[in-house]
Design a protein around this motif. Structure first.
Motif, PDB file in Angstrom:
ATOM      1  N   PHE A 167     -24.069  -0.346  45.282  1.00 11.22           N
ATOM      2  CA  PHE A 167     -23.514   0.679  44.417  1.00 11.22           C
ATOM      3  C   PHE A 167     -22.067   0.351  44.087  1.00 11.22           C
ATOM      4  CE2 PHE A 167     -26.704   2.645  47.094  1.00 11.22           C
ATOM      5  CZ  PHE A 167     -27.499   3.305  46.173  1.00 11.22           C
ATOM      6  N   SER A 168     -21.719   0.542  42.848  1.00 10.91           N
ATOM      7  CA  SER A 168     -20.316   0.401  42.454  1.00 10.91           C
ATOM      8  C   SER A 168     -19.620   1.724  42.688  1.00 10.91           C
ATOM      9  CB  SER A 168     -20.214   0.034  40.973  1.00 10.91           C
ATOM     10  OG  SER A 168     -20.690  -1.267  40.780  1.00 10.91           O
ATOM     11  N   CYS A 169     -18.387   1.642  43.105  1.00  5.11           N
ATOM     12  CA  CYS A 169     -17.553   2.822  43.276  1.00  5.11           C
ATOM     13  C   CYS A 169     -16.122   2.361  43.040  1.00  5.11           C
ATOM     14  CB  CYS A 169     -17.740   3.444  44.658  1.00  5.11           C
ATOM     15  SG  CYS A 169     -17.430   2.347  46.052  1.00  5.11           S
ATOM     16  N   ALA A 170     -15.195   3.198  43.338  1.00  3.76           N
ATOM     17  CA  ALA A 170     -13.785   2.835  43.211  1.00  3.76           C
ATOM     18  C   ALA A 170     -13.059   3.356  44.433  1.00  3.76           C
ATOM     19  CB  ALA A 170     -13.183   3.434  41.943  1.00  3.76           C
ATOM     20  N   ILE A 171     -11.951   2.739  44.725  1.00  2.00           N
ATOM     21  CA  ILE A 171     -11.035   3.311  45.704  1.00  2.00           C
ATOM     22  C   ILE A 171      -9.776   3.667  44.931  1.00  2.00           C
ATOM     23  CG2 ILE A 171     -11.996   2.158  47.714  1.00  2.00           C
ATOM     24  CD1 ILE A 171      -9.643   0.177  47.516  1.00  2.00           C
ATOM     25  N   PHE A 172      -9.149   4.766  45.336  1.00  2.09           N
ATOM     26  CA  PHE A 172      -7.980   5.217  44.596  1.00  2.09           C
ATOM     27  C   PHE A 172      -6.973   5.864  45.525  1.00  2.09           C
ATOM     28  CE2 PHE A 172     -11.036   8.676  44.485  1.00  2.09           C
ATOM     29  CZ  PHE A 172     -10.281   9.801  44.719  1.00  2.09           C
ATOM     30  N   SER A 173      -5.729   5.864  45.058  1.00  2.00           N
ATOM     31  CA  SER A 173      -4.626   6.446  45.815  1.00  2.00           C
ATOM     32  C   SER A 173      -3.787   7.304  44.889  1.00  2.00           C
ATOM     33  CB  SER A 173      -3.757   5.345  46.423  1.00  2.00           C
ATOM     34  OG  SER A 173      -2.637   5.906  47.072  1.00  2.00           O
ATOM     35  N   ASP A 174      -3.446   8.485  45.359  1.00  2.00           N
ATOM     36  CA  ASP A 174      -2.566   9.382  44.614  1.00  2.00           C
ATOM     37  C   ASP A 174      -1.183   9.472  45.245  1.00  2.00           C
ATOM     38  OD1 ASP A 174      -4.435  10.103  42.608  1.00  2.00           O
ATOM     39  OD2 ASP A 174      -5.406  11.484  43.996  1.00  2.00           O
ATOM     40  N   ASP A 175      -0.916   8.633  46.248  1.00  2.00           N
ATOM     41  CA  ASP A 175       0.387   8.673  46.915  1.00  2.00           C
ATOM     42  C   ASP A 175       1.030   7.288  47.002  1.00  2.00           C
ATOM     43  OD1 ASP A 175      -1.132   7.465  48.887  1.00  2.00           O
ATOM     44  OD2 ASP A 175      -0.952   9.109  50.321  1.00  2.00           O
ATOM     45  N   GLY A 176       0.843   6.486  45.964  1.00  2.00           N
ATOM     46  CA  GLY A 176       1.490   5.184  45.907  1.00  2.00           C
ATOM     47  C   GLY A 176       0.911   4.137  46.832  1.00  2.00           C
ATOM     48  N   GLY A 177      -0.307   4.350  47.315  1.00  2.00           N
ATOM     49  CA  GLY A 177      -0.963   3.348  48.146  1.00  2.00           C
ATOM     50  C   GLY A 177      -0.872   3.580  49.633  1.00  2.00           C
ATOM     51  N   SER A 178      -0.349   4.737  50.065  1.00  2.00           N
ATOM     52  CA  SER A 178      -0.289   5.020  51.505  1.00  2.00           C
ATOM     53  C   SER A 178      -1.656   5.385  52.047  1.00  2.00           C
ATOM     54  CB  SER A 178       0.693   6.158  51.792  1.00  2.00           C
ATOM     55  OG  SER A 178       2.005   5.740  51.488  1.00  2.00           O
ATOM     56  N   TRP A 180      -5.899   6.119  50.837  1.00  2.00           N
ATOM     57  CA  TRP A 180      -6.877   5.775  49.802  1.00  2.00           C
ATOM     58  C   TRP A 180      -8.139   6.582  50.023  1.00  2.00           C
ATOM     59  CZ3 TRP A 180      -5.877   2.142  45.955  1.00  2.00           C
ATOM     60  CH2 TRP A 180      -4.656   1.467  46.086  1.00  2.00           C
ATOM     61  N   GLN A 181      -8.829   6.870  48.923  1.00  2.00           N
ATOM     62  CA  GLN A 181     -10.103   7.576  48.968  1.00  2.00           C
ATOM     63  C   GLN A 181     -11.150   6.744  48.253  1.00  2.00           C
ATOM     64  OE1 GLN A 181      -9.963  11.849  48.070  1.00  2.00           O
ATOM     65  NE2 GLN A 181      -7.782  11.556  47.725  1.00  2.00           N
ATOM     66  N   VAL A 182     -12.400   7.002  48.594  1.00  2.00           N
ATOM     67  CA  VAL A 182     -13.530   6.362  47.928  1.00  2.00           C
ATOM     68  C   VAL A 182     -14.101   7.365  46.937  1.00  2.00           C
ATOM     69  CG1 VAL A 182     -15.791   5.300  48.234  1.00  2.00           C
ATOM     70  CG2 VAL A 182     -14.025   5.004  49.977  1.00  2.00           C
ATOM     71  N   SER A 183     -14.355   6.887  45.712  1.00  2.00           N
ATOM     72  CA  SER A 183     -14.913   7.780  44.692  1.00  2.00           C
ATOM     73  C   SER A 183     -16.383   8.063  44.985  1.00  2.00           C
ATOM     74  CB  SER A 183     -14.808   7.118  43.321  1.00  2.00           C
ATOM     75  OG  SER A 183     -15.719   6.031  43.230  1.00  2.00           O
ATOM     76  N   GLU A 184     -16.899   9.063  44.307  1.00  2.00           N
ATOM     77  CA  GLU A 184     -18.347   9.256  44.295  1.00  2.00           C
ATOM     78  C   GLU A 184     -18.926   8.196  43.379  1.00  2.00           C
ATOM     79  OE1 GLU A 184     -19.685  13.243  43.567  1.00  2.00           O
ATOM     80  OE2 GLU A 184     -17.885  14.074  44.479  1.00  2.00           O
ATOM     81  N   PHE A 185     -20.191   7.887  43.545  1.00  2.00           N
ATOM     82  CA  PHE A 185     -20.808   6.881  42.673  1.00  2.00           C
ATOM     83  C   PHE A 185     -22.175   7.313  42.275  1.00  2.00           C
ATOM     84  CE2 PHE A 185     -20.411   5.665  47.066  1.00  2.00           C
ATOM     85  CZ  PHE A 185     -21.694   5.515  47.508  1.00  2.00           C
TER      86      PHE A 185
END
Length: 185
Positions: A167-178, A180-185
């Protein structure tokens, strides 16, 4: 045999226009400040993994590379357009995977070197995929890079059976990279 395991270079353009090329299997980075006409000498970097990514944080100018494959999740960061780098363990929030776990029975995350074990999964950032900083919308400023969630799959995608879904997903950060969360896919 030097090029046997080469998936490089990994490229980025810093916010000041500096071009960066990383040859991670050699721990080498080269910089060009004149659009690629000339290149500075090799800089030793801690980025050693073959599934590298580069994310230019357009908010701060930092350049990051996230590693989630062989043990502790970590981020490599340069605050000076690639001249120097630091390495830091990061927290990866896996809450978005909870629904997937309920449906598949997959519960335990394993890393490189673990066998093909039922009830486990691999999660890693995709090789050579550059990340982005979102410029618009409610998540403006978010750092985002593609990733892969592989339940029941062997350590390398080429070793898997057709029934082992990826499954493809994404990882993302809302605090400048401190963190990270995994998206839903």
């Amino acid at each position: 045999d030097e090029g046997k395991h080469v998936r490089e270079p990994y490229l980025a353009i810093a916010v000041d226009g500096t071009l960066l090329a990383v040859r991670n299997n050699k721990k080498h980075l080269r910089r060009s400040v004149d659009g690629g006409q000339t290149w500075e000498g090799i800089i030793e970097v801690p980025i050693t993994h073959s599934d590298s990514n580069m994310i230019v944080d357009e908010n701060t100018g930092d350049i990051l590379s996230v590693r989630m494959w062989d043990g502790a999740d970590r981020v490599f960061r340069s605050t000076d357009h690639g001249k120097t780098w630091t390495e830091k363990e990061i927290t990866l929030n896996l809450d978005a995977l909870a629904k997937r776990f309920e449906k598949t029975g997959v519960k335990k995350r394993v890393t490189k070197g673990a066998g093909n074990t039922r009830g486990t999964y691999f999660l890693h950032a995709n090789a050579s995929e550059s990340g982005v900083t979102l410029r618009h919308g409610k998540n403006k400023g978010r750092l985002l890079v593609s990733a892969t969630f592989r339940p029941h799959a062997k350590a390398h995608p080429s070793d898997r059976d057709p029934a082992n879904t990826i499954f493809s997903c994404a990882i993302f950060s809302d605090d400048g990279g401190s963190t990270w969360q995994v998206s839903e896919f």
